[in-house]
Design an enzyme around this catalytic site. Sequence first.
Site, mmCIF file in Angstrom:
data_model
loop_
_atom_site.group_PDB
_atom_site.id
_atom_site.type_symbol
_atom_site.label_atom_id
_atom_site.label_comp_id
_atom_site.label_asym_id
_atom_site.label_seq_id
_atom_site.Cartn_x
_atom_site.Cartn_y
_atom_site.Cartn_z
ATOM 1 C CG ASP A 1 -2.693 1.407 0.647
ATOM 2 O OD1 ASP A 1 -3.315 0.142 0.783
ATOM 3 O OD2 ASP A 1 -2.035 1.792 0.642
ATOM 4 C CE LYS A 20 -11.724 0.113 -10.825
ATOM 5 N NZ LYS A 20 -10.773 -1.528 -9.920
ATOM 6 C CE1 TYR A 69 -13.134 2.830 -8.968
ATOM 7 C CE2 TYR A 69 -15.151 2.083 -10.138
ATOM 8 C CZ TYR A 69 -13.913 2.223 -9.283
ATOM 9 O OH TYR A 69 -14.017 0.860 -8.693
ATOM 10 C CB ALA A 73 -17.751 -4.520 -1.517
ATOM 11 C CG ASP A 103 2.235 5.921 -5.687
ATOM 12 O OD1 ASP A 103 1.327 5.562 -6.854
ATOM 13 O OD2 ASP A 103 2.673 7.337 -5.483
ATOM 14 C CB VAL A 104 -0.144 1.731 -8.528
ATOM 15 C CG1 VAL A 104 -0.348 -0.239 -7.278
ATOM 16 C CG2 VAL A 104 -0.934 1.816 -8.417
ATOM 17 C CG ASN A 131 -8.171 -4.197 -4.012
ATOM 18 O OD1 ASN A 131 -8.844 -3.985 -4.245
ATOM 19 N ND2 ASN A 131 -7.353 -3.131 -2.624
#
Length: 273
Positions: A60, A185, A181, A214, A88-89, A115
């Site tokens: 993370d 996705k 977003y 979720a 950090d992606v 994720n």
Amino acid sequence: MTIPDTENRRSPLADPPTETPGHGLLSGRKVVVTAAAGTGIGFATARRALLEGADVLISDWHERRLGEAAQKLSAEFGDRTVAQATCDVSDTAQVDALITRAADELGRIDVLVNNAGLGGETPVADMTDEQWDRVVDITLNGTFRATRAALRYFRAVEHGGVIVNNASVLGWRAQRGQAHYAAAKAGVMALTRCAAVEAADFGVRINAVAPSIAKHPFLAKVTSDELLDELAAHEAYGRAAEVWEVAATIAMLASDYTTYLTGEVVSISSQRA
């Protein structure tokens, strides 16, 4: 004859079920999960992997929350390896270093769960370039960076592997304020399909999950309660998914129960047609 009011009838599945116990689906596997700090799908996925017998490295960008997450998992699964690495992606060097470190600390990598993602709620007409770019960079480009690094690793070691990406039903469906977003996705879905065809050449399966909703504390920070309640009400069960229900599907895709499945996006939704 009385016609039953099925539209307003409460589903027998409206109450969340008790979490399914582990069945050893990932026994002996080495699993890496990105964006696993906190209480969301990433943490639930790391916990489910441990529950299914895996050793796990969680990553993370938030160092304190990452450490707290690792402590929680270690306290519950003392006999399993729980490693951690900040990442950090949005930074290619950090993503590449994550895969190298995970292979070193775990001994090898069998599964990568992508994720990391970032959302928000902004109409297109009011959206800035910076808002668009940040959501796409974390959600889509971050998944690409980690997928690329993992595929280079799997290609070199030649022992096969699995990648599971976290997409969203918004990759298929429209929702106000979610253009950045949803576009990201949808890109994750396309990346999953194309990368899976290439990865088959060296024994790697790549699939994705697409949750509808979720509910967890982090989501509540970036989305209004009213919208969350409205979205949940449109589900056939009349409730949001529990994060463990999403994590259980990810574990199934990472396991040997889906050895002939690749390039697919599995919707985790009870949404009405």
